[in-house]
Design a protein around this motif. Structure first.
Motif, PDB file in Angstrom:
ATOM      1  N   GLY A   9       0.830  -1.214   0.000  1.00 43.32           N
ATOM      2  CA  GLY A   9       0.000   0.000   0.000  1.00 43.32           C
ATOM      3  C   GLY A   9       0.854   1.248   0.000  1.00 43.32           C
ATOM      4  O   GLY A   9       0.612   2.188   0.750  1.00 43.32           O
ATOM      5  N   GLY A  10       1.896   1.271  -0.845  1.00 44.86           N
ATOM      6  CA  GLY A  10       2.729   2.465  -0.994  1.00 44.86           C
ATOM      7  C   GLY A  10       2.170   3.337  -2.112  1.00 44.86           C
ATOM      8  O   GLY A  10       0.977   3.261  -2.438  1.00 44.86           O
ATOM      9  N   ALA A  12       2.583   3.153  -5.323  1.00 49.65           N
ATOM     10  CA  ALA A  12       2.107   2.412  -6.486  1.00 49.65           C
ATOM     11  C   ALA A  12       0.805   1.680  -6.178  1.00 49.65           C
ATOM     12  O   ALA A  12      -0.209   1.865  -6.873  1.00 49.65           O
ATOM     13  CB  ALA A  12       3.184   1.417  -6.941  1.00 49.65           C
ATOM     14  N   TYR A  30      -0.257   1.545   7.456  1.00 48.77           N
ATOM     15  CA  TYR A  30      -0.145   2.941   7.016  1.00 48.77           C
ATOM     16  C   TYR A  30       0.749   3.057   5.787  1.00 48.77           C
ATOM     17  O   TYR A  30       1.549   2.170   5.490  1.00 48.77           O
ATOM     18  CB  TYR A  30       0.423   3.822   8.141  1.00 48.77           C
ATOM     19  CG  TYR A  30       1.771   3.373   8.663  1.00 48.77           C
ATOM     20  CD1 TYR A  30       2.953   3.782   8.062  1.00 48.77           C
ATOM     21  CD2 TYR A  30       1.862   2.521   9.759  1.00 48.77           C
ATOM     22  CE1 TYR A  30       4.182   3.372   8.527  1.00 48.77           C
ATOM     23  CE2 TYR A  30       3.097   2.088  10.236  1.00 48.77           C
ATOM     24  CZ  TYR A  30       4.246   2.526   9.623  1.00 48.77           C
ATOM     25  OH  TYR A  30       5.476   2.114  10.079  1.00 48.77           O
ATOM     26  N   VAL A  71       2.710 -10.704   3.099  1.00 52.00           N
ATOM     27  CA  VAL A  71       2.669 -11.749   2.076  1.00 52.00           C
ATOM     28  C   VAL A  71       4.032 -12.424   2.047  1.00 52.00           C
ATOM     29  O   VAL A  71       5.060 -11.763   1.903  1.00 52.00           O
ATOM     30  CB  VAL A  71       2.315 -11.149   0.698  1.00 52.00           C
ATOM     31  CG1 VAL A  71       2.372 -12.223  -0.377  1.00 52.00           C
ATOM     32  CG2 VAL A  71       0.933 -10.513   0.752  1.00 52.00           C
ATOM     33  N   ALA A  97       3.358  -4.785  -5.559  1.00 53.51           N
ATOM     34  CA  ALA A  97       3.918  -3.432  -5.366  1.00 53.51           C
ATOM     35  C   ALA A  97       4.523  -3.352  -3.974  1.00 53.51           C
ATOM     36  O   ALA A  97       4.223  -2.451  -3.190  1.00 53.51           O
ATOM     37  CB  ALA A  97       2.817  -2.388  -5.554  1.00 53.51           C
ATOM     38  N   ALA A  98       5.388  -4.345  -3.655  1.00 58.82           N
ATOM     39  CA  ALA A  98       5.893  -4.491  -2.280  1.00 58.82           C
ATOM     40  C   ALA A  98       7.138  -3.645  -1.993  1.00 58.82           C
ATOM     41  O   ALA A  98       7.774  -3.826  -0.953  1.00 58.82           O
ATOM     42  CB  ALA A  98       6.163  -5.961  -1.991  1.00 58.82           C
ATOM     43  N   THR A 159      19.277  10.671  -0.563  1.00 59.62           N
ATOM     44  CA  THR A 159      19.027  10.364   0.859  1.00 59.62           C
ATOM     45  C   THR A 159      20.234  10.731   1.719  1.00 59.62           C
ATOM     46  O   THR A 159      20.095  11.402   2.751  1.00 59.62           O
ATOM     47  CB  THR A 159      18.686   8.864   1.030  1.00 59.62           C
ATOM     48  OG1 THR A 159      17.559   8.579   0.203  1.00 59.62           O
ATOM     49  CG2 THR A 159      18.358   8.522   2.460  1.00 59.62           C
ATOM     50  N   LEU A 259       9.973 -10.398  -0.685  1.00 55.67           N
ATOM     51  CA  LEU A 259       8.962 -11.182  -1.395  1.00 55.67           C
ATOM     52  C   LEU A 259       9.404 -11.547  -2.817  1.00 55.67           C
ATOM     53  O   LEU A 259       9.057 -12.611  -3.330  1.00 55.67           O
ATOM     54  CB  LEU A 259       7.642 -10.388  -1.440  1.00 55.67           C
ATOM     55  CG  LEU A 259       6.487 -11.051  -2.181  1.00 55.67           C
ATOM     56  CD1 LEU A 259       6.089 -12.365  -1.518  1.00 55.67           C
ATOM     57  CD2 LEU A 259       5.298 -10.116  -2.283  1.00 55.67           C
ATOM     58  N   HIS A 374       6.674  19.129  -2.010  1.00 56.87           N
ATOM     59  CA  HIS A 374       6.517  18.125  -0.949  1.00 56.87           C
ATOM     60  C   HIS A 374       5.246  18.341  -0.142  1.00 56.87           C
ATOM     61  O   HIS A 374       4.615  17.374   0.280  1.00 56.87           O
ATOM     62  CB  HIS A 374       7.775  18.071  -0.076  1.00 56.87           C
ATOM     63  CG  HIS A 374       8.887  17.343  -0.766  1.00 56.87           C
ATOM     64  ND1 HIS A 374       9.622  17.930  -1.780  1.00 56.87           N
ATOM     65  CD2 HIS A 374       9.342  16.074  -0.661  1.00 56.87           C
ATOM     66  CE1 HIS A 374      10.499  17.033  -2.242  1.00 56.87           C
ATOM     67  NE2 HIS A 374      10.344  15.904  -1.573  1.00 56.87           N
TER      68      HIS A 374
HETATM   69  C1  LIG Z   1      14.767   7.876   2.258  1.00 57.07           C
HETATM   70  C2  LIG Z   1      14.089   7.946   0.926  1.00 57.07           C
HETATM   71  C3  LIG Z   1      13.903   9.173   0.294  1.00 57.07           C
HETATM   72  C4  LIG Z   1      13.248   9.251  -0.930  1.00 57.07           C
HETATM   73  N1  LIG Z   1      13.081  10.478  -1.523  1.00 57.07           N
HETATM   74  C5  LIG Z   1      12.421  10.569  -2.699  1.00 57.07           C
HETATM   75  C6  LIG Z   1      12.176  11.834  -3.299  1.00 57.07           C
HETATM   76  O1  LIG Z   1      12.582  12.874  -2.771  1.00 57.07           O
HETATM   77  N2  LIG Z   1      11.464  11.870  -4.462  1.00 57.07           N
HETATM   78  C7  LIG Z   1      10.996  10.733  -5.048  1.00 57.07           C
HETATM   79  O2  LIG Z   1      10.333  10.815  -6.106  1.00 57.07           O
HETATM   80  N3  LIG Z   1      11.220   9.521  -4.507  1.00 57.07           N
HETATM   81  C8  LIG Z   1      11.912   9.402  -3.337  1.00 57.07           C
HETATM   82  N4  LIG Z   1      12.129   8.179  -2.786  1.00 57.07           N
HETATM   83  C9  LIG Z   1      11.655   6.984  -3.478  1.00 57.07           C
HETATM   84  C10 LIG Z   1      10.168   6.746  -3.248  1.00 57.07           C
HETATM   85  O3  LIG Z   1       9.827   6.889  -1.898  1.00 57.07           O
HETATM   86  C11 LIG Z   1       9.833   5.347  -3.733  1.00 57.07           C
HETATM   87  O4  LIG Z   1      10.193   5.276  -5.100  1.00 57.07           O
HETATM   88  C12 LIG Z   1       8.358   5.032  -3.592  1.00 57.07           C
HETATM   89  O5  LIG Z   1       7.988   5.013  -2.221  1.00 57.07           O
HETATM   90  C13 LIG Z   1       8.046   3.669  -4.201  1.00 57.07           C
HETATM   91  O6  LIG Z   1       6.705   3.375  -4.015  1.00 57.07           O
HETATM   92  P1  LIG Z   1       6.231   1.864  -3.941  1.00 57.07           P
HETATM   93  O7  LIG Z   1       4.758   1.887  -3.798  1.00 57.07           O
HETATM   94  O8  LIG Z   1       6.820   1.100  -5.048  1.00 57.07           O
HETATM   95  O9  LIG Z   1       6.915   1.281  -2.625  1.00 57.07           O
HETATM   96  P2  LIG Z   1       6.696   1.694  -1.094  1.00 57.07           P
HETATM   97  O10 LIG Z   1       6.265   3.103  -0.975  1.00 57.07           O
HETATM   98  O11 LIG Z   1       7.945   1.271  -0.410  1.00 57.07           O
HETATM   99  O12 LIG Z   1       5.491   0.766  -0.642  1.00 57.07           O
HETATM  100  C14 LIG Z   1       5.617  -0.633  -0.576  1.00 57.07           C
HETATM  101  C15 LIG Z   1       4.640  -1.167   0.451  1.00 57.07           C
HETATM  102  O13 LIG Z   1       4.684  -2.588   0.424  1.00 57.07           O
HETATM  103  C16 LIG Z   1       4.594  -3.090   1.725  1.00 57.07           C
HETATM  104  N5  LIG Z   1       5.185  -4.438   1.739  1.00 57.07           N
HETATM  105  C17 LIG Z   1       6.481  -4.782   1.492  1.00 57.07           C
HETATM  106  N6  LIG Z   1       6.634  -6.115   1.544  1.00 57.07           N
HETATM  107  C18 LIG Z   1       5.420  -6.621   1.825  1.00 57.07           C
HETATM  108  C19 LIG Z   1       4.922  -7.936   2.018  1.00 57.07           C
HETATM  109  N7  LIG Z   1       5.719  -9.011   1.897  1.00 57.07           N
HETATM  110  N8  LIG Z   1       3.613  -8.103   2.315  1.00 57.07           N
HETATM  111  C20 LIG Z   1       2.793  -7.038   2.433  1.00 57.07           C
HETATM  112  N9  LIG Z   1       3.202  -5.761   2.272  1.00 57.07           N
HETATM  113  C21 LIG Z   1       4.486  -5.560   1.953  1.00 57.07           C
HETATM  114  C22 LIG Z   1       5.353  -2.072   2.562  1.00 57.07           C
HETATM  115  O14 LIG Z   1       4.932  -2.132   3.918  1.00 57.07           O
HETATM  116  C23 LIG Z   1       4.965  -0.760   1.886  1.00 57.07           C
HETATM  117  O15 LIG Z   1       3.856  -0.157   2.475  1.00 57.07           O
HETATM  118  C24 LIG Z   1      12.783   8.075  -1.546  1.00 57.07           C
HETATM  119  C25 LIG Z   1      12.977   6.837  -0.932  1.00 57.07           C
HETATM  120  C26 LIG Z   1      13.620   6.767   0.305  1.00 57.07           C
HETATM  121  C27 LIG Z   1      13.807   5.430   0.962  1.00 57.07           C
END
Ligand SMILES: Cc1cc2nc3c(=O)[nH]c(=O)nc-3n(C[C@H](O)[C@H](O)[C@H](O)COP(=O)(O)OP(=O)(O)OC[C@H]3O[C@@H](n4cnc5c(N)ncnc54)[C@H](O)[C@@H]3O)c2cc1C
Length: 433
Positions: A9-10, A12, A30, A71, A97-98, A159, A259, A374
């Motif tokens: 639930g990030g 994506a 969250y 998962v 989308a983990a 970062t 995963l 932001h």
């Molecule tokens: C410190 C930091 C700073 C950043 N700064 C920027 C920035 O300034 N600008 C920018 O564009 N991007 C930035 N990024 C990158 C950006 O945050 C990520 O690209 C974005 O969060 C990716 O989204 P996502 O949905 O793929 O993954 P996430 O947001 O990481 O969401 C993944 C979700 O999956 C869940 N999950 C994982 N494994 C499992 C499982 N096995 N079972 C169930 N749930 C699971 C997690 O709990 C999480 O909620 C930053 C990243 C970091 C770490």
């Protein structure tokens, strides 16, 4: 009605979920806003400013069922997932989308002794660590010679750079009045990176500006240098030098979350799942991989970077392709709209390259743009208002809010401090800046 199961639930997963009838499974309840985690680590924002309840965000979406569970594996051929609580979910469509986690690249000691900065928990632990070493050094100044006031940031990407600059502001401005007896001028903030520049994804001009801003904040930059080992009480660099320190922040790289190794398919670069241009997983029917969990291809065949904007746009695009699947229409290849990149180096200092043509800004104008972008990205109106008030207060007052070290965090970090105190200190210390 087709049933869609989304893991994660990030940025994506959430943006995909809002468009469909789905079950959203996340190991946390969250969404965390990773771009601002370092502000939590530095005590400039509260955890509640960057974490948002999934249930609350989706309360008006009757089509979405939220389940908090991890998962652990998936059978992609049947689109069936298994969770840590022994539950099984089957979807007509499965969206993976983990996200990602720290990649320590096998560096000895890094997973034990360094503080990664990839989750809210990491940020709170790091904040407590920073405060704990300041308190310890205030109590016992002999710890300063053992590196208590040295902070080593591994990785000079956004970062590491943002954390280093913010730490400089925190130590040299915000905390000066709160620790009148602590010789904060003896603080060492080191950024170590194997590459040739800080913020390597930015232009030469932006890199030069970032260098200058970091140096103004007392940050020492070690480029073309790898961290060979992280130990209790010091880090060893590839040039043989050793920096005594009790706080190593790992911002050295990412890999897909665990995963990806339990899906029974080949993992691509960074352990991620290689996507087809339409965001589906090759040779699997009805399976999509998104965000940091996937290698998504850009228009020139390159892998798109792990950015919130890529994840967010891929989530929305995936939802449209799923609707096309249901309507038996052809899926469209993902087209990423590049909004640019930005990084904040400290109070009033930032670099920004705006839009696909990378219009460059630096200094206060970039800082204002960074603030605007932001604030806009934060998920709730309350979080937007609170963040603006916090930043305005920090900016105009130069004094931080209360730095609270809670009992729970203190217990969590003591093990490391004890070990650091027990470990013999190496004789050769870093002198190069
Ligand atoms: C410190 C930091 C700073 C950043 N700064 C920027 C920035 O300034 N600008 C920018 O564009 N991007 C930035 N990024 C990158 C950006 O945050 C990520 O690209 C974005 O969060 C990716 O989204 P996502 O949905 O793929 O993954 P996430 O947001 O990481 O969401 C993944 C979700 O999956 C869940 N999950 C994982 N494994 C499992 C499982 N096995 N079972 C169930 N749930 C699971 C997690 O709990 C999480 O909620 C930053 C990243 C970091 C770490």
């Amino acid at each position: 009605m087709k049933h869609v199961v989304i893991v994660g639930g990030g940025f994506a997963g959430l943006n995909c979920a809002r468009k469909l009838r789905i079950t959203l499974i996340d190991k946390k309840n969250y969404q965390q806003f990773q771009p601002l985690l370092y502000q939590v680590a530095a005590g400039f924002l509260a955890p509640s400013n960057v974490a948002f309840s999934l249930r609350n965000m989706l309360v008006r979406h009757a089509n979405i069922e939220v389940e908090m569970d991890e998962v652990v594996s998936a059978d992609l051929s049947t689109r069936t997932i298994k969770t840590a609580n022994n539950k099984t979910h089957h979807g007509d469509i499965l969206v993976l989308a983990a996200g990602s986690q720290a990649n320590f690249f096998g560096t000895p000691g890094a997973d034990t002794y360094s503080y990664p900065l990839y989750s809210l928990h990491d940020a709170e632990l790091l904040r407590s660590r920073i405060l704990a070493v300041l308190e310890a050094a205030n109590r016992d100044p002999s710890l300063i010679a053992k590196g208590a006031l040295n902070f080593v940031l591994v990785g000079a990407g956004p970062t590491g750079t943002e954390m280093a600059g913010t730490l400089g502001d925190m130590i040299h401005h915000a905390l000066k009045e709160e620790y009148p007896n602590l010789p904060l001028s003896q603080t060492g903030i080191y950024v170590v990176d194997m590459g040739h520049a800080v913020l390597s994804a930015f232009s030469d001009k932006a890199q030069a500006y970032a260098n200058k801003m970091l140096q103004q904040r007392g940050v020492k930059i070690h480029l073309h240098t790898a961290v060979k080992e992280v130990a209790a009480g010091h880090v060893t660099l590839s040039d043989g030098s050793v920096i005594p320190t009790h706080t190593v922040v790992w911002a050295g790289g990412l890999r897909a979350s665990d995963l990806s190794g339990n899906l029974g398919i080949r993992q691509g670069h960074g352990g991620r799942i290689d996507d087809e241009p339409d965001l589906t997983v090759a040779s699997q029917t009805g399976v999509y991989a998104l965000g940091d969990f996937a290698n998504i291809t850009g228009k020139n065949g390159e892998h798109l970077p792990q950015l919130a904007s890529v994840a967010e746009q891929a989530g929305k695009w995936c939802a449209k392709n799923i609707l096309a699947d249901i309507a038996e229409q052809p899926r469209k290849p993902f087209a990423y709209f590049d909004k640019g990149i930005m990084a904040m180096i400290g109070r009033g200092a930032a670099v920004a390259e705006m839009g696909p043509h990378r219009y460059e800004l630096e200094g206060p104008m970039a800082f204002i743009s960074w603030l605007g972008v932001h604030v806009a990205l934060l998920s709730t109106t309350q979080a937007k208002i609170e963040a603006v008030v916090e930043w305005a207060w920090d900016y105009f007052s130069e004094v931080k809010g209360d730095q609270v070290l809670d009992r729970f965090s203190q217990d969590q970090i003591n093990w490391n401090e004890d070990q650091a105190a027990a470990a013999p200190l190496p004789t050769k210390t870093a002198t190069k800046a």
